[in-house]
Design an enzyme around this catalytic site. Structure first.
Site, mmCIF file in Angstrom:
data_model
loop_
_atom_site.group_PDB
_atom_site.id
_atom_site.type_symbol
_atom_site.label_atom_id
_atom_site.label_comp_id
_atom_site.label_asym_id
_atom_site.label_seq_id
_atom_site.Cartn_x
_atom_site.Cartn_y
_atom_site.Cartn_z
ATOM 1 N N ALA A 17 12.043 21.474 -26.651
ATOM 2 C CA ALA A 17 11.713 21.169 -28.151
ATOM 3 C C ALA A 17 11.657 22.833 -28.789
ATOM 4 O O ALA A 17 12.170 23.005 -29.843
ATOM 5 C CB ALA A 17 10.570 20.325 -28.305
ATOM 6 N N SER A 43 7.885 21.890 -18.797
ATOM 7 C CA SER A 43 8.088 20.732 -18.258
ATOM 8 C C SER A 43 9.407 20.467 -18.409
ATOM 9 O O SER A 43 10.019 19.901 -17.404
ATOM 10 C CB SER A 43 7.135 19.742 -18.960
ATOM 11 O OG SER A 43 5.714 20.131 -18.649
ATOM 12 N N SER A 44 10.138 20.736 -19.467
ATOM 13 C CA SER A 44 11.621 20.128 -19.543
ATOM 14 C C SER A 44 12.516 20.779 -18.607
ATOM 15 O O SER A 44 13.217 19.938 -18.177
ATOM 16 C CB SER A 44 12.034 21.014 -21.107
ATOM 17 O OG SER A 44 11.195 20.968 -22.100
ATOM 18 N N ALA A 45 12.442 22.233 -17.958
ATOM 19 C CA ALA A 45 13.144 22.476 -16.961
ATOM 20 C C ALA A 45 12.835 21.592 -15.673
ATOM 21 O O ALA A 45 13.698 21.677 -14.739
ATOM 22 C CB ALA A 45 12.864 23.839 -16.685
ATOM 23 N N GLY A 49 15.440 12.969 -14.868
ATOM 24 C CA GLY A 49 16.287 11.966 -15.220
ATOM 25 C C GLY A 49 17.368 12.099 -16.126
ATOM 26 O O GLY A 49 18.746 11.960 -15.792
ATOM 27 N N GLU A 115 17.765 3.081 -16.094
ATOM 28 C CA GLU A 115 16.351 3.329 -15.469
ATOM 29 C C GLU A 115 15.771 2.435 -16.127
ATOM 30 O O GLU A 115 16.338 1.463 -16.678
ATOM 31 C CB GLU A 115 15.951 4.874 -15.949
ATOM 32 C CG GLU A 115 16.773 5.987 -15.519
ATOM 33 C CD GLU A 115 16.362 7.250 -15.601
ATOM 34 O OE1 GLU A 115 15.113 7.572 -16.445
ATOM 35 O OE2 GLU A 115 16.817 8.387 -15.295
ATOM 36 N N HIS A 234 3.884 8.498 -13.460
ATOM 37 C CA HIS A 234 5.016 8.329 -12.761
ATOM 38 C C HIS A 234 4.825 7.822 -11.494
ATOM 39 O O HIS A 234 3.960 8.160 -10.558
ATOM 40 C CB HIS A 234 5.762 9.519 -12.519
ATOM 41 C CG HIS A 234 7.230 9.478 -12.428
ATOM 42 N ND1 HIS A 234 7.705 8.590 -11.236
ATOM 43 C CD2 HIS A 234 8.354 9.524 -13.211
ATOM 44 C CE1 HIS A 234 9.190 8.773 -11.374
ATOM 45 N NE2 HIS A 234 9.547 9.348 -12.412
ATOM 46 N N ARG A 374 6.118 5.016 -22.359
ATOM 47 C CA ARG A 374 7.518 5.380 -22.862
ATOM 48 C C ARG A 374 8.554 5.085 -22.172
ATOM 49 O O ARG A 374 8.560 4.853 -20.719
ATOM 50 C CB ARG A 374 7.404 6.970 -22.623
ATOM 51 C CG ARG A 374 8.797 7.956 -22.791
ATOM 52 C CD ARG A 374 8.455 9.483 -22.500
ATOM 53 N NE ARG A 374 8.097 9.640 -21.136
ATOM 54 C CZ ARG A 374 9.152 10.128 -20.249
ATOM 55 N NH1 ARG A 374 10.154 10.371 -20.611
ATOM 56 N NH2 ARG A 374 8.671 10.300 -19.061
ATOM 57 N N LEU A 380 13.145 13.659 -23.486
ATOM 58 C CA LEU A 380 13.632 14.770 -23.891
ATOM 59 C C LEU A 380 14.465 14.525 -25.174
ATOM 60 O O LEU A 380 14.869 15.402 -25.903
ATOM 61 C CB LEU A 380 14.927 14.986 -22.755
ATOM 62 C CG LEU A 380 14.156 15.782 -21.531
ATOM 63 C CD1 LEU A 380 15.492 15.749 -20.711
ATOM 64 C CD2 LEU A 380 13.552 17.018 -21.791
#
Length: 523
Positions: A17, A43-45, A49, A115, A234, A374, A380
């Site tokens: 972001a 976290s994005s890296a 999914g 998913e 998760h 979510r 993302l």
């Protein structure tokens, strides 16, 4: 405190972001604050999914929105779901143009996976489980080549500066090679994109730094917080004793992998008609119940992937190797771990917070998209949509762009004590014990008291105060929501109060008042 004046927009955080917004702000001068070397701590890296988008001609943004609303357990804002899903395709094409090597078929079409809780395959991936890493790699390349963007690595934000009710700057400190005392950077606008809160829990899939500090600093400045109680766990973190726990992507279950107990028997068909592809909260509670009963849940990929897992899902294969596991020959032990915070700083459709001068996007924000649960791979997507919207709104608020700005140089700052690791460990265990997968009033009250005691152990440390602020908001919001909805499950209130839920809104002052009341009751 030393003060630095800059004409640059300050972007707090260095995940997807933050970087995407910085690129969309160009050529307006931007300063990115990255606690770690760029790309190493976001976290994005780590996202495996992919990005959800209706790329198949037989799919539609409307169907994607319906799945989002259904997964969100009655707490999604429909207008936001429609807005985000309508923009999804454009962002996939944009990322492709920026060099993200999404998986493509021989005809050039995007390879899509299905998913949990999606009605069709619509998750765009990179080499199976490399989406987050590859998107970040592409963005970082462009960030390095954009002259209007300055990146300060090894620098953390510790607080927001507010004057006359408006955010006018950010307090920063060096984080590498050691923590320093803060200085103040005054800026025309601040964009907060500093990640979620998973690291507030003892078992998490999040990078070590992602412990709610971004939400906490905005809350301490007076920003309104929404849906703080909705923390997604998760269901298939690899249970191998590592902190953070490696993630076994949901795409494995999309390929047909099954969840089994220690005897090899499947348990999800009894829990939900969609079995392993049920909404994440249902799968997480089923896995948690297996763990609590000592039945050692595991993910079995052997029948559907076999040796192909080594090339199709390289991140999972490497995590298994690092943990001494062989997914080709055996099953992968799993556990439910804190993964994504649906709640955060309340924003509008242009990413504005309740504090003038502060925009928020990414996991730090609560936009109304995710509701109580979510939809897989919408995280993302939300970051992309609201990063661009934030950039456009900041541009409109500030007017014509200044062509250049002097680079920011931090002064020498004396060393300062870091948060006590023992206090952080105590906080994380308290959150897991009382505000985890299954909650009830007594446990949440104990958690609030424990958070207060942790905070009292180092009351002048801004980083710890940011963590305890977010922890307090999560536990207080969970105590106030006397129902079970999506990821928020109350054992003492196991049913939802109707199909449609109400989003929660709370300030830190309100959460602290509840925490104080709980402490007085126990005194």
């Amino acid at each position: 405190m030393q003060v630095i004046e800059t004409g640059r927009v300050v972007v707090i955080g260095a995940g997807l972001a933050a970087l995407y917004a910085a690129l969309k702000l160009a050529p307006r001068p931007v300063l990115i604050l990255s606690p770690d070397p760029l790309g190493s701590g976001a976290s994005s890296a780590w996202a495996q999914g992919g990005v959800a988008a209706a790329m198949d001609p037989h799919d539609s943004a409307e169907a994607h929105a319906r799945d989002t609303i259904r997964a969100g357990a009655g707490a999604v804002t429909p207008e936001v779901a429609a807005l985000v899903t309508a923009e999804a395709r454009d962002h996939i094409l944009d990322l492709t143009g920026l060099g993200t090597p999404f998986d493509r078929d021989d005809a050039g079409g995007y390879v899509l996976s299905r998913e949990a809780a999606h009605s069709t395959a619509r998750v765009v991936r990179v080499r199976g489980d490399q989406a987050g890493a590859e998107i970040m790699r592409a963005l970082i390349g462009h960030i390095r080549e954009t002259p209007s963007i300055q990146v300060l690595e090894g620098v953390i934000a510790t607080g927001l500066h507010v004057e006359d009710g408006k955010v006018t700057g950010v307090e920063v400190a060096r984080s590498l090679p050691r923590l320093s005392a803060p200085c103040l950077i005054r800026a025309p606008a601040c964009l907060l994109a500093g990640g979620g809160s998973g690291g507030l829990y003892a078992l998490t899939t999040n990078p070590p730094r992602i412990r709610g500090e971004a939400i906490g600093m905005a809350a301490r400045a007076g920003a309104r917080v929404s849906d703080a109680e909705f923390v997604q766990f998760h269901p298939t973190a690899i249970d191998c004793g590592l902190d953070p726990a490696p993630l076994a992507t949901e795409a494995l279950r999309g390929e047909g992998a099954t969840l089994v107990d220690r005897d090899g028997a499947r348990f999800m068909p009894e829990a939900h008609p969609d079995a392993e592809l049920a909404p994440r909260d249902i799968v997480a509670r089923a896995v948690y119940a297996q763990t609590q009963a000592g039945r050692r849940p595991a993910l079995d990929t052997r029948g559907v992937l076999g040796p192909r897992i080594l090339e199709a899902f390289p991140a999972v294969a490497q995590a298994c190797r690092d943990a001494g596991l062989d997914p080709v020959a055996g099953t992968i032990p799993v556990a439910a771990a804190a993964h994504y915070h649906m709640g955060g700083i309340a924003t509008d459709a242009d990413a504005k917070s309740s504090l003038p001068g502060l925009w928020v996007c990414g996991e730090t924000a609560s936009t109304g998209l995710h509701g109580a649960n979510r939809l897989a791979s919408n995280g993302l997507l939300e970051a992309l949509v609201f990063a661009r919207r934030a950039a456009h709104d900041i541009g409109g608020a500030l007017g014509p762009s200044v062509a250049t700005a002097t680079p920011v140089a931090l002064p020498d700052m004396p060393a300062r004590a870091a948060p006590d690791p023992a206090l952080i460990a105590r906080l994380r265990q308290a959150m897991t014990n009382g505000a985890g997968v299954i909650r009830e009033a007594a446990g949440l009250r104990r958690t609030l008291r424990e958070i207060a005691e942790v905070e009292a152990g180092q009351p002048d440390n801004p980083q710890l105060l940011n963590m305890t602020a977010t922890a307090t908001l999560i536990a207080a919001s969970a105590l106030l929501r006397e129902e079970s909805r999506g990821a928020h499950f109350r054992a003492d209130f196991p049913r939802a109060k109707g199909d449609a839920g109400q989003r929660s809104t709370l300030t830190l002052a309100g959460a602290l008042a509840l925490r104080d009341a709980v402490r007085l009751e126990h005194a």
